[in-house]
Design a protein around this motif. Structure first.
Motif, PDB file in Angstrom:
ATOM      1  N   ALA A  74       0.836  -1.206   0.000  1.00 57.80           N
ATOM      2  CA  ALA A  74       0.000   0.000   0.000  1.00 57.80           C
ATOM      3  C   ALA A  74       0.868   1.252   0.000  1.00 57.80           C
ATOM      4  CB  ALA A  74      -0.925  -0.004   1.215  1.00 57.80           C
ATOM      5  N   LYS A  80      -5.623   1.095  -3.495  1.00 62.98           N
ATOM      6  CA  LYS A  80      -6.616   0.880  -2.445  1.00 62.98           C
ATOM      7  C   LYS A  80      -6.747  -0.598  -2.069  1.00 62.98           C
ATOM      8  CE  LYS A  80     -11.347   2.130  -1.232  1.00 62.98           C
ATOM      9  NZ  LYS A  80     -12.617   2.748  -1.700  1.00 62.98           N
ATOM     10  N   ASN A  83      -4.767  -1.502   0.950  1.00 60.65           N
ATOM     11  CA  ASN A  83      -5.317  -0.939   2.183  1.00 60.65           C
ATOM     12  C   ASN A  83      -6.471  -1.788   2.711  1.00 60.65           C
ATOM     13  OD1 ASN A  83      -3.662   1.411   2.462  1.00 60.65           O
ATOM     14  ND2 ASN A  83      -4.794   2.364   0.791  1.00 60.65           N
ATOM     15  N   THR A 119       0.438   5.774   7.146  1.00 71.50           N
ATOM     16  CA  THR A 119      -0.458   6.935   7.145  1.00 71.50           C
ATOM     17  C   THR A 119       0.209   8.173   7.738  1.00 71.50           C
ATOM     18  OG1 THR A 119      -1.429   6.080   9.213  1.00 71.50           O
ATOM     19  CG2 THR A 119      -2.590   5.583   7.173  1.00 71.50           C
TER      20      THR A 119
END
Length: 201
Positions: A74, A80, A83, A119
């Motif tokens: 990811a 996506k 994720n 993140t």
């Protein structure tokens, strides 16, 4: 043991459980030695482990390495798909940890640290790696303690400098040696030497 021969026989005899366990072991090794595309392929081929062996140790480890692989991919690809797979793995580990499975607490901590890394929550990631290292040690899972140190080294090399990265790499090297994973310990040491040579040159 000739792994390819055993896998061929298992597939010919429709021994799906045996084939899935072989794919799982291949996923584990591929992840440990940095072939994340192969690890993701083997994870997909062994995703039915939970249906075949719902209470097996391998099911927990499959989710663990599937999640770790997906988080790295990811971060690298920004797709996506990875994720979603990572979130599914983390949810499984969280449920097992809440049920009191002792082998899951440190694994969840490492998955959360890698998620924080992905993140860009770097302070949370830094704390998460240290938590995973301590918890794995307290639970007696030296292989996961080594892995948490290795991933912490990668994180620190990216964001906090080579000095801390080398500290965690040294720890990973020593834990892998203690576990008996000599080739993996050698890989860690070679990476450190390569970084040193690159810096000097």
């Amino acid at each position: 043991m000739d792994q390819d021969k055993v896998l061929k026989i298992a597939l010919e005899q429709s021994a799906i459980g045996t084939a899935s366990l072989i794919y799982f072991m291949q996923m584990w090794l591929a992840y440990l030695f940095g072939d994340y595309q192969l690890a993701s392929k083997m994870a997909e081929l062994s995703r039915n482990l939970g249906e075949l062996y719902p209470s097996r140790f391998e099911v927990v480890n499959h989710a663990f390495y599937d999640g770790l692989t997906s988080l790295i991919l990811a971060r690298k690809t920004k797709r996506k798909k990875w994720n979603i797979l990572a979130e599914n793995a983390i949810d499984k580990m969280k449920n097992w940890a809440e049920e009191g499975a002792c082998a899951c607490q440190h694994k969840l901590a490492l998955l959360n640290a890698e998620l924080a890394f992905s993140t860009e929550r770097y302070d949370e990631a830094k704390l998460g790696y240290d938590t995973a290292i301590v918890m794995a040690g307290e639970s007696g899972f030296i292989q996961d303690q080594a892995l948490a140190c290795e991933r912490a080294a990668v994180f620190h090399l990216d964001h906090f400098g080579e000095s801390l990265a080398n500290h965690y790499s040294d720890q990973a090297h020593n834990y892998y040696l203690e576990w008996g994973a000599l080739n993996k310990a050698d890989q860690i040491r070679r990476r450190q030497v390569t970084r040193l040579i690159t810096r000097v040159v």
